[in-house]
Every structure is written in C-alpha cells, then in structure tokens.
Motif scaffolding. Sequence first.
Motif, PDB file in Angstrom:
ATOM      1  N   SER A  74       0.973  -1.288  -0.274  1.00  0.00           N
ATOM      2  CA  SER A  74      -0.105  -0.643  -0.046  1.00  0.00           C
ATOM      3  C   SER A  74       0.598   1.386   0.063  1.00  0.00           C
ATOM      4  O   SER A  74       1.476   0.770   0.527  1.00  0.00           O
ATOM      5  N   SER A  91      -4.515   4.230  -5.183  1.00  0.00           N
ATOM      6  CA  SER A  91      -5.098   3.088  -5.900  1.00  0.00           C
ATOM      7  C   SER A  91      -4.474   2.449  -6.573  1.00  0.00           C
ATOM      8  O   SER A  91      -4.028   2.630  -7.787  1.00  0.00           O
ATOM      9  N   GLU A  93      -1.781  -0.212  -9.279  1.00  0.00           N
ATOM     10  CA  GLU A  93      -2.592  -0.864 -10.140  1.00  0.00           C
ATOM     11  C   GLU A  93      -1.479  -1.889 -10.744  1.00  0.00           C
ATOM     12  O   GLU A  93      -0.434  -1.179 -11.307  1.00  0.00           O
ATOM     13  N   THR A 103      -3.265   8.781  -7.369  1.00  0.00           N
ATOM     14  CA  THR A 103      -5.024   9.492  -6.714  1.00  0.00           C
ATOM     15  C   THR A 103      -4.411  10.925  -7.747  1.00  0.00           C
ATOM     16  O   THR A 103      -3.629  10.985  -7.790  1.00  0.00           O
TER      17      THR A 103
END
Length: 128
Positions: A74, A91, A93, A103
């Motif tokens: 994260s 977020s 990917e 973000t």
Amino acid sequence: MALDLSLKALVKLAEENARSVIPDGSRKINGKYIQSHLLSRLEAVHEKLKEQIKDVDAAQSKEVSLFWCGMAESVQVMGTFDGWSQGEHLSPEYTASFATFSTTLMLRPGEFPTVGEGLMKNNLLIVE
C-alpha cells in the motif's frame, strides 16, 4: 462575485451621476463636486476588490494527479493538505514486475520543502 457586480453597477451609476448636470448649490470638496469624489472613491474600492478577487482565485485548489511506481502492498500520501492527519491512500494497478499507485487530490498552490533523509525523506510537490 456578487459584490463585484454590485460595485460595478455602483461605479456605472456614479459615472452617470458625475456626467449629468450638477444642480445649483451642490457641495464641493477641494474644488470638485461630490459626485466626482463619489466616482473616484467607488473606482478605487472596485480596483482593490478586483485585486483581492485575483488573489483569492490564485489560491483556489487545483486537481493534482499523483503516482508512485514500485513494489509495495500500500502507498499513502500525507501532507499539510490534511494537517498531516489521515493521509490519502493511492489506488494500485499491478503489472508483472511492479505496481503503479495513483490518486488525484485537490491542492492549493504553494511549495513544500523536502524534509528528512533516506527512507524518511519526503518528496517536494509544487502546485502552480
């Protein structure tokens, strides 16, 4: 901006009043009729207000996209935008070899210096 529009209307009325026929016995200040003084004062206030509006517009928040590429579970960004409190999670990917975390934040213009060293060094972000 309603105040700006109201002031523009007052300036127009004062201009019309200053150009109209000055009634006998109208008061003068330093040799100028009060209608001219009213116009001058309103124009000066309007100019000051336009400068303040420009300053406010310059400080408006802007949409800023942030991303970080690498291996992590994260990623979170923190800063003065939220008082260094909760931060914003980016977020992820995922691709085969790394992840891109991203973000979009609403940030006000300004410059924030880098602080810390090594793994604790914070990045500089300039919002223009």
